[in-house]
Structures are given as C-alpha cells and as structure tokens.
Design an enzyme around this catalytic site. Structure first.
Site, PDB file in Angstrom:
ATOM      1  N   ASP A  24      80.514  52.526  98.650  1.00  0.00           N
ATOM      2  CA  ASP A  24      81.395  53.425  97.888  1.00  0.00           C
ATOM      3  C   ASP A  24      81.877  52.666  96.655  1.00  0.00           C
ATOM      4  O   ASP A  24      81.698  51.453  96.533  1.00  0.00           O
ATOM      5  CB  ASP A  24      82.585  53.876  98.750  1.00  0.00           C
ATOM      6  CG  ASP A  24      83.526  54.853  98.019  1.00  0.00           C
ATOM      7  OD1 ASP A  24      83.050  55.637  97.189  1.00  0.00           O
ATOM      8  OD2 ASP A  24      84.737  54.804  98.268  1.00  0.00           O
ATOM      9  N   TYR A  58      84.605  55.656  89.852  1.00  0.00           N
ATOM     10  CA  TYR A  58      83.376  56.307  89.394  1.00  0.00           C
ATOM     11  C   TYR A  58      83.684  57.626  88.691  1.00  0.00           C
ATOM     12  O   TYR A  58      82.946  58.054  87.800  1.00  0.00           O
ATOM     13  CB  TYR A  58      82.448  56.596  90.584  1.00  0.00           C
ATOM     14  CG  TYR A  58      81.607  55.430  91.037  1.00  0.00           C
ATOM     15  CD1 TYR A  58      81.854  54.127  90.615  1.00  0.00           C
ATOM     16  CD2 TYR A  58      80.529  55.641  91.899  1.00  0.00           C
ATOM     17  CE1 TYR A  58      81.059  53.070  91.047  1.00  0.00           C
ATOM     18  CE2 TYR A  58      79.732  54.591  92.329  1.00  0.00           C
ATOM     19  CZ  TYR A  58      79.999  53.313  91.903  1.00  0.00           C
ATOM     20  OH  TYR A  58      79.199  52.281  92.331  1.00  0.00           O
ATOM     21  N   CYS A 108      86.090  64.013  98.102  1.00  0.00           N
ATOM     22  CA  CYS A 108      86.109  62.616  97.674  1.00  0.00           C
ATOM     23  C   CYS A 108      86.516  61.832  98.908  1.00  0.00           C
ATOM     24  O   CYS A 108      87.487  62.208  99.591  1.00  0.00           O
ATOM     25  CB  CYS A 108      87.118  62.401  96.553  1.00  0.00           C
ATOM     26  SG  CYS A 108      87.442  60.650  96.190  1.00  0.00           S
ATOM     27  N   THR A 109      85.767  60.777  99.210  1.00  0.00           N
ATOM     28  CA  THR A 109      86.002  60.061 100.474  1.00  0.00           C
ATOM     29  C   THR A 109      87.332  59.317 100.487  1.00  0.00           C
ATOM     30  O   THR A 109      87.797  58.903 101.545  1.00  0.00           O
ATOM     31  CB  THR A 109      84.843  59.087 100.746  1.00  0.00           C
ATOM     32  OG1 THR A 109      84.661  58.234  99.602  1.00  0.00           O
ATOM     33  CG2 THR A 109      83.563  59.846 101.027  1.00  0.00           C
ATOM     34  N   HIS A 110      87.945  59.161  99.333  1.00  0.00           N
ATOM     35  CA  HIS A 110      89.277  58.539  99.300  1.00  0.00           C
ATOM     36  C   HIS A 110      90.372  59.452  99.867  1.00  0.00           C
ATOM     37  O   HIS A 110      91.394  58.967 100.345  1.00  0.00           O
ATOM     38  CB  HIS A 110      89.667  58.194  97.861  1.00  0.00           C
ATOM     39  CG  HIS A 110      89.053  56.926  97.359  1.00  0.00           C
ATOM     40  ND1 HIS A 110      87.732  56.817  97.033  1.00  0.00           N
ATOM     41  CD2 HIS A 110      89.603  55.701  97.139  1.00  0.00           C
ATOM     42  CE1 HIS A 110      87.482  55.585  96.622  1.00  0.00           C
ATOM     43  NE2 HIS A 110      88.605  54.885  96.676  1.00  0.00           N
ATOM     44  N   CYS A 136      80.206  58.300  98.983  1.00  0.00           N
ATOM     45  CA  CYS A 136      80.892  58.621  97.736  1.00  0.00           C
ATOM     46  C   CYS A 136      80.293  59.908  97.182  1.00  0.00           C
ATOM     47  O   CYS A 136      79.088  59.947  96.890  1.00  0.00           O
ATOM     48  CB  CYS A 136      80.681  57.473  96.749  1.00  0.00           C
ATOM     49  SG  CYS A 136      81.352  57.801  95.114  1.00  0.00           S
TER      50      CYS A 136
HETATM   51  N1  DGL Z   1      85.186  57.875  96.791  1.00  0.00           N
HETATM   52  C1  DGL Z   1      84.576  58.499  95.667  1.00  0.00           C
HETATM   53  C2  DGL Z   1      84.066  59.900  96.045  1.00  0.00           C
HETATM   54  O1  DGL Z   1      83.856  60.235  97.203  1.00  0.00           O
HETATM   55  C3  DGL Z   1      85.285  58.602  94.355  1.00  0.00           C
HETATM   56  C4  DGL Z   1      86.278  57.667  93.834  1.00  0.00           C
HETATM   57  C5  DGL Z   1      86.026  57.220  92.408  1.00  0.00           C
HETATM   58  O2  DGL Z   1      86.362  57.951  91.455  1.00  0.00           O
HETATM   59  O3  DGL Z   1      85.477  56.133  92.288  1.00  0.00           O
HETATM   60  O4  DGL Z   1      83.838  60.705  95.187  1.00  0.00           O
END
Ligand code: DGL
Length: 265
Positions: A11, A43, A192-194, A75
């Site tokens: 990620d 990202y 988003c995995t966050h 991600c």
């Molecule tokens: N964890 C990422 C996702 O699932 C995004 C976080 C980022 O912007 O880097 O989209």
C-alpha cells in the site's frame, strides 16, 4: 515439509494493514511482508501516469527481493490503475483492492449509496465502469476525500485528530434530509484501505446510521482460494514491515493486531 507461502501486501502507507489483518486471519499459515510506499504517500495526490510509473517497477523490485507467492495491492488508488500492467509484466498471482460497489448496491434498501475514496479513486474510469455495470438501480454519490487517508495515518501514529476534520470529509456522503427521508443514503463504500482504521470515529460522527462496506474480508477469501488449501502452521512464520522511505517502524505495539499478534521485523 513444504515451505510456508510468502504473501506480499503493498500500500502507499498504513491503510493496507486493514486488508492484511483479514488475510492473516484467513491464512495464519503464511509468511507476510508488508510494504508501505510512504516515500510517495499519499497516492491520492498523484496523477495516473505517475502512479503507474512508480508502482509497476517498484513491485518488480519487491518481487525480486522477497520472492512472494502472491502479491496483494491493498490500495484502491493504485489497484484501479495498475493491475493489468502488473499482470502483463510479472507472472505471479496478483489480487487488487477496488471499490466494493457491487455488494453495496446489492444490499442497499434505500437505493442510495455513497463511495468514499481518494480523489484519485473516484475520478477513475475503472470506478465509473463499476457503477455503470453494478449500480443495479442505485443512485451512487462519489465522494473524493483529500485528507482522510492522512488523518487515518496520523491517528494510528498516536496524533490527535479532531472530530471536525473527519466530519468535514464525511459530510458529503450523507445524501437525504434525515430521519424521515426514506431515500437517504444507507450504505457507504469504504473505497480506501485507510478508512477502516477510522471506522469507530466514522460511525460515531455519522449523522445517521449506515452500513459501511469494507472489501477486506472478500479480498482475504480470494487470496485464500488462490493459495489453495492451508498448510501446517509453522512455528516461525514471522512477518516483516518495510517502508520505502527506509524509516524503521516505531509502532510495534499498535501494529501487532494487524499481523495476528506477530511482532513484525
Ligand atoms: N490506501 C490507499 C487506497 O486504498 C490510499 C491512500 C493514499 O492516498 O495514498 O486508496
């Protein structure tokens, strides 16, 4: 005795830990390497070509260095762009993470669904196509958040994140006039995995109750199917956590639950 499989989970930062947690639960018989590309985080703030040019060769280097049996791109911002490039470049199995629009629309009763992702993910052609193919009569609201992934990282790192900061990112997901509106949003895709890192806060700050759809358990099932029947649990399966910035992780205590209780090296 055959060696345990190695699964590499990738990620931009710590969000992929929410996917890792489910995979470790499903496959305690594997060795894990978690890679956070924190040198390029977030990202969501990068252009499509930049992300492809960053991730495809980087994953190639990681495959060379760690010889995984399977790679999970945990991600959405990357998976909605790079999966076909990765599969064309490297021969091992890849599992991506993309917005769970199909199950969300299938389960919504009010037929009003929101997709909360990075501004990159909600702009993607890939996401638009998922809506086109799987909305099943639902009205889908795309909500691109500029800050929520960084807020989730800050919270996991033990920094104070104020309710108003989270609530501001969340507010556009709630469409409708409130309790008496039979057509108000009832389902939100965590694209988003966050964001599952903040689930308790999101639930608390929601103006009305909704179902939050996190694809991590489905991803874990897919990984498990691809690996085949589990082997014996080895004594020294271990786990590694790497940052592309080369910093050492200082979160050992907070991280172990995501690694099924293992302390990542
Ligand atoms: N964890 C990422 C996702 O699932 C995004 C976080 C980022 O912007 O880097 O989209």
């Amino acid at each position: 005795m055959s060696a345990p499989p190695t699964i590499l989970v990738f990620d931009s930062g710590l969000g992929g830990l929410t996917v890792l947690r489910e995979i470790v639960r499903a496959r305690p018989d594997a060795h894990y390497v978690y890679v956070a590309d924190d040198a390029f985080f977030p990202y969501g703030h990068h252009g499509e070509d930049e992300i492809i040019a960053r991730v495809v060769p980087l994953v190639g280097e990681l495959i060379k260095a760690h010889a995984p049996d399977l790679v999970v791109i945990a991600c959405n911002t990357a998976s909605t762009l790079v999966m076909s490039h990765l599969r064309a470049a490297y021969t091992l199995p890849f599992v991506g993470t993309v917005p769970a629009i199909k199950p969300a629309c299938a389960s919504s009763t009010t037929k009003r669904v929101s997709v909360l992702g990075t501004s990159g993910t909600v702009k993607r052609e890939y996401t638009r196509k998922l809506i086109h193919d799987f909305a099943q009569g639902c009205e889908v609201t795309l909500v691109g958040s500029g800050e929520l992934a960084s807020l989730a990282e800050a919270a996991l790192n033990g920094h104070t994140v104020r309710d108003v900061e989270i609530a501001a990112e969340l507010a556009p997901c709630f469409v409708g006039t409130g309790a008496d509106d039979p057509a108000r949003t009832d389902t939100i895709v965590l694209a988003c995995t966050h964001y599952p890192l903040l689930l308790d806060r999101l639930t608390k700050l929601a103006p009305w109750p909704v179902d939050w759809i996190d694809p991590a358990p489905a991803i874990a099932r897919r990984v498990s199917d691809l690996l085949g029947p589990p082997g014996r649990e080895h004594d020294e399966l271990g786990a590694e956590m790497l940052f592309t910035s080369k910093r050492r992780h200082t979160l050992a205590q907070a991280l172990t639950p995501f690694f099924g209780g293992r302390v990542p090296a």
